[in-house]
Scaffold this motif. Structure first.
Motif, PDB file in Angstrom:
ATOM      1  N   GLU A   1       0.770  -1.191   0.179  1.00 44.10           N
ATOM      2  CA  GLU A   1      -0.148   0.001   0.185  1.00 44.10           C
ATOM      3  C   GLU A   1       0.714   1.366  -0.026  1.00 44.10           C
ATOM      4  OE1 GLU A   1      -0.879   0.105   4.682  1.00 44.10           O
ATOM      5  OE2 GLU A   1      -2.081  -1.131   3.397  1.00 44.10           O
ATOM      6  N   GLY A   2       0.029   2.441  -0.334  1.00 39.04           N
ATOM      7  CA  GLY A   2       0.797   3.728  -0.252  1.00 39.04           C
ATOM      8  C   GLY A   2       1.893   4.014  -0.976  1.00 39.04           C
ATOM      9  N   ILE A   3       1.992   3.368  -2.225  1.00 38.57           N
ATOM     10  CA  ILE A   3       3.075   3.715  -3.109  1.00 38.57           C
ATOM     11  C   ILE A   3       2.790   4.990  -3.744  1.00 38.57           C
ATOM     12  CG2 ILE A   3       4.383   3.100  -5.089  1.00 38.57           C
ATOM     13  CD1 ILE A   3       3.802   0.111  -4.566  1.00 38.57           C
ATOM     14  N   GLU A   4       3.998   5.742  -3.275  1.00 37.32           N
ATOM     15  CA  GLU A   4       3.625   7.361  -3.796  1.00 37.32           C
ATOM     16  C   GLU A   4       5.062   8.213  -3.993  1.00 37.32           C
ATOM     17  OE1 GLU A   4       1.458   9.399  -0.950  1.00 37.32           O
ATOM     18  OE2 GLU A   4       2.397   8.568   0.517  1.00 37.32           O
ATOM     19  N   LEU A   5       4.912   9.119  -5.027  1.00 35.09           N
ATOM     20  CA  LEU A   5       6.115  10.076  -4.914  1.00 35.09           C
ATOM     21  C   LEU A   5       6.010  10.880  -3.945  1.00 35.09           C
ATOM     22  CD1 LEU A   5       8.386  10.977  -6.954  1.00 35.09           C
ATOM     23  CD2 LEU A   5       6.747  12.717  -7.885  1.00 35.09           C
ATOM     24  N   LEU A   6       7.289  11.104  -3.153  1.00 36.41           N
ATOM     25  CA  LEU A   6       7.247  12.029  -2.266  1.00 36.41           C
ATOM     26  C   LEU A   6       8.048  13.283  -2.623  1.00 36.41           C
ATOM     27  CD1 LEU A   6       8.757   9.682   0.816  1.00 36.41           C
ATOM     28  CD2 LEU A   6       6.335  10.334   0.328  1.00 36.41           C
ATOM     29  N   GLU A   7       9.103  13.085  -3.506  1.00 37.24           N
ATOM     30  CA  GLU A   7       9.511  14.392  -4.120  1.00 37.24           C
ATOM     31  C   GLU A   7      10.260  14.130  -5.204  1.00 37.24           C
ATOM     32  OE1 GLU A   7      13.536  15.173  -1.597  1.00 37.24           O
ATOM     33  OE2 GLU A   7      12.311  14.602  -0.381  1.00 37.24           O
ATOM     34  N   LYS A   8      10.555  15.498  -6.038  1.00 35.29           N
ATOM     35  CA  LYS A   8      11.204  15.168  -7.220  1.00 35.29           C
ATOM     36  C   LYS A   8      11.984  16.711  -7.315  1.00 35.29           C
ATOM     37  CE  LYS A   8       9.528  17.572 -10.987  1.00 35.29           C
ATOM     38  NZ  LYS A   8      10.248  18.384 -11.770  1.00 35.29           N
ATOM     39  N   THR A   9      13.446  16.765  -7.966  1.00 38.15           N
ATOM     40  CA  THR A   9      13.845  17.890  -8.184  1.00 38.15           C
ATOM     41  C   THR A   9      14.466  17.774  -9.664  1.00 38.15           C
ATOM     42  OG1 THR A   9      15.931  17.166  -7.323  1.00 38.15           O
ATOM     43  CG2 THR A   9      14.527  18.396  -5.894  1.00 38.15           C
ATOM     44  N   GLY A  10      14.577  19.106 -10.196  1.00 37.47           N
ATOM     45  CA  GLY A  10      15.193  19.508 -11.546  1.00 37.47           C
ATOM     46  C   GLY A  10      14.086  19.187 -12.399  1.00 37.47           C
ATOM     47  N   GLY A  11      14.499  19.921 -13.745  1.00 36.40           N
ATOM     48  CA  GLY A  11      13.594  19.818 -14.797  1.00 36.40           C
ATOM     49  C   GLY A  11      12.887  21.182 -14.870  1.00 36.40           C
ATOM     50  N   LYS A  12      11.944  21.307 -16.095  1.00 32.61           N
ATOM     51  CA  LYS A  12      11.352  22.503 -16.458  1.00 32.61           C
ATOM     52  C   LYS A  12      10.047  22.628 -15.237  1.00 32.61           C
ATOM     53  CE  LYS A  12       8.557  24.585 -19.924  1.00 32.61           C
ATOM     54  NZ  LYS A  12       8.247  24.379 -21.480  1.00 32.61           N
ATOM     55  N   SER A  13       9.486  21.669 -14.941  1.00 37.00           N
ATOM     56  CA  SER A  13       8.282  21.768 -14.052  1.00 37.00           C
ATOM     57  C   SER A  13       8.885  22.227 -12.357  1.00 37.00           C
ATOM     58  CB  SER A  13       7.524  20.366 -13.803  1.00 37.00           C
ATOM     59  OG  SER A  13       8.140  19.399 -13.604  1.00 37.00           O
ATOM     60  N   GLY A  14      10.106  22.020 -12.222  1.00 34.75           N
ATOM     61  CA  GLY A  14      10.353  22.599 -11.033  1.00 34.75           C
ATOM     62  C   GLY A  14      10.418  21.360  -9.921  1.00 34.75           C
ATOM     63  N   ASP A  15      10.673  21.881  -8.769  1.00 39.48           N
ATOM     64  CA  ASP A  15      10.835  20.877  -7.716  1.00 39.48           C
ATOM     65  C   ASP A  15       9.176  20.700  -7.084  1.00 39.48           C
ATOM     66  OD1 ASP A  15      13.375  21.071  -7.911  1.00 39.48           O
ATOM     67  OD2 ASP A  15      13.662  22.203  -6.033  1.00 39.48           O
ATOM     68  N   TYR A  16       9.320  19.358  -6.670  1.00 41.19           N
ATOM     69  CA  TYR A  16       7.771  19.001  -5.927  1.00 41.19           C
ATOM     70  C   TYR A  16       8.105  18.364  -4.629  1.00 41.19           C
ATOM     71  CZ  TYR A  16       4.072  15.748  -4.900  1.00 41.19           C
ATOM     72  OH  TYR A  16       2.919  14.988  -4.203  1.00 41.19           O
ATOM     73  N   ARG A  17       7.309  18.572  -3.666  1.00 49.12           N
ATOM     74  CA  ARG A  17       7.539  17.864  -2.440  1.00 49.12           C
ATOM     75  C   ARG A  17       6.079  17.604  -1.598  1.00 49.12           C
ATOM     76  NH1 ARG A  17      11.297  16.535   1.325  1.00 49.12           N
ATOM     77  NH2 ARG A  17      10.752  16.498   3.165  1.00 49.12           N
ATOM     78  N   LYS A  18       5.747  16.387  -1.730  1.00 47.41           N
ATOM     79  CA  LYS A  18       4.294  16.079  -1.105  1.00 47.41           C
ATOM     80  C   LYS A  18       4.163  16.828   0.282  1.00 47.41           C
ATOM     81  CE  LYS A  18       1.226  12.504   0.180  1.00 47.41           C
ATOM     82  NZ  LYS A  18       0.499  11.708  -0.383  1.00 47.41           N
ATOM     83  N   ALA A  19       3.202  17.349   0.333  1.00 47.42           N
ATOM     84  CA  ALA A  19       2.634  17.920   1.542  1.00 47.42           C
ATOM     85  C   ALA A  19       2.913  16.904   2.801  1.00 47.42           C
ATOM     86  CB  ALA A  19       1.429  18.582   1.339  1.00 47.42           C
ATOM     87  N   GLY A  20       3.451  17.311   3.840  1.00 48.62           N
ATOM     88  CA  GLY A  20       3.586  16.281   4.939  1.00 48.62           C
ATOM     89  C   GLY A  20       4.633  15.279   4.982  1.00 48.62           C
ATOM     90  N   SER A  21       5.231  15.452   3.908  1.00 45.30           N
ATOM     91  CA  SER A  21       6.481  14.374   3.958  1.00 45.30           C
ATOM     92  C   SER A  21       7.997  14.970   4.309  1.00 45.30           C
ATOM     93  CB  SER A  21       6.872  13.679   2.511  1.00 45.30           C
ATOM     94  OG  SER A  21       6.579  14.640   1.455  1.00 45.30           O
TER      95      SER A  21
END
Length: 160
Positions: free
Chosen positions: A140-160
């Motif tokens: 269960e709970g397979i998910e992306l927590l964060e990613k960096t780089g690229g045109k779309s910029g950085d992402y960090r899942k809220a609460g992680s």
């Protein structure tokens, strides 16, 4: 449908052309869990079952899967990965194992799918290694927590 980059104007599937994108360092972190009963968790963390050390084997399976993502997921670009780390540890609640993958490359497209594939394969391998003890395990709970780089910029899942 116009927002879907893997669908052409004619409605047919296509691999996105990333040739014009800048090469940047890209990192993705994903996680997932395998929930199991206490006896199964004890066997897993004891690292000695009839099939061998389930944690070490699952970590290796995750690394191997990340390297083969483009063979498994249609339209994914094959990427030269510079680092893949898969770590498996008991979760804080003591109800199973948490699998985390961190994947890195320098390229024109991200490594989110490689991180998610690594976690998925590691979870499936844990299930396979431990199913003789507990067939009722859940992944269960397979998910992306964060990613960096690229045109779309950085992402960090809220609460992680």
């Amino acid at each position: 449908m116009s927002d879907l980059t893997h669908i052409g104007p004619d409605g047919r599937a296509r691999m996105v052309d990333v040739g014009a994108k800048d090469v940047t360092e890209r990192v993705a972190v994903a996680h997932g869990r395998v929930r199991m009963d206490a006896e199964t968790l004890k066997a897993a963390t004891g690292r000695d079952t009839k099939k061998g050390d389930p944690i070490s084997i699952a970590e290796l399976a995750g690394i191997m899967a990340a390297k083969r993502t483009s063979d498994l997921i249609p339209l994914c670009h094959p990427l030269p990965l510079s680092s893949v780390k898969v770590e498996i540890e008991p979760n804080d609640a003591g109800t199973g194992l948490r699998v985390t993958a961190r994947v890195k490359t320098s390229g024109r497209t991200g490594v989110e799918m490689e991180a998610l594939t690594a976690v998925s394969a590691a979870c499936l391998t844990l299930y396979d290694m431990l199913k003789a003890i507990d067939k009722s395990m859940t992944i269960e709970g397979i998910e992306l927590l964060e990613k960096t780089g690229g045109k779309s910029g950085d992402y960090r899942k809220a609460g992680s």
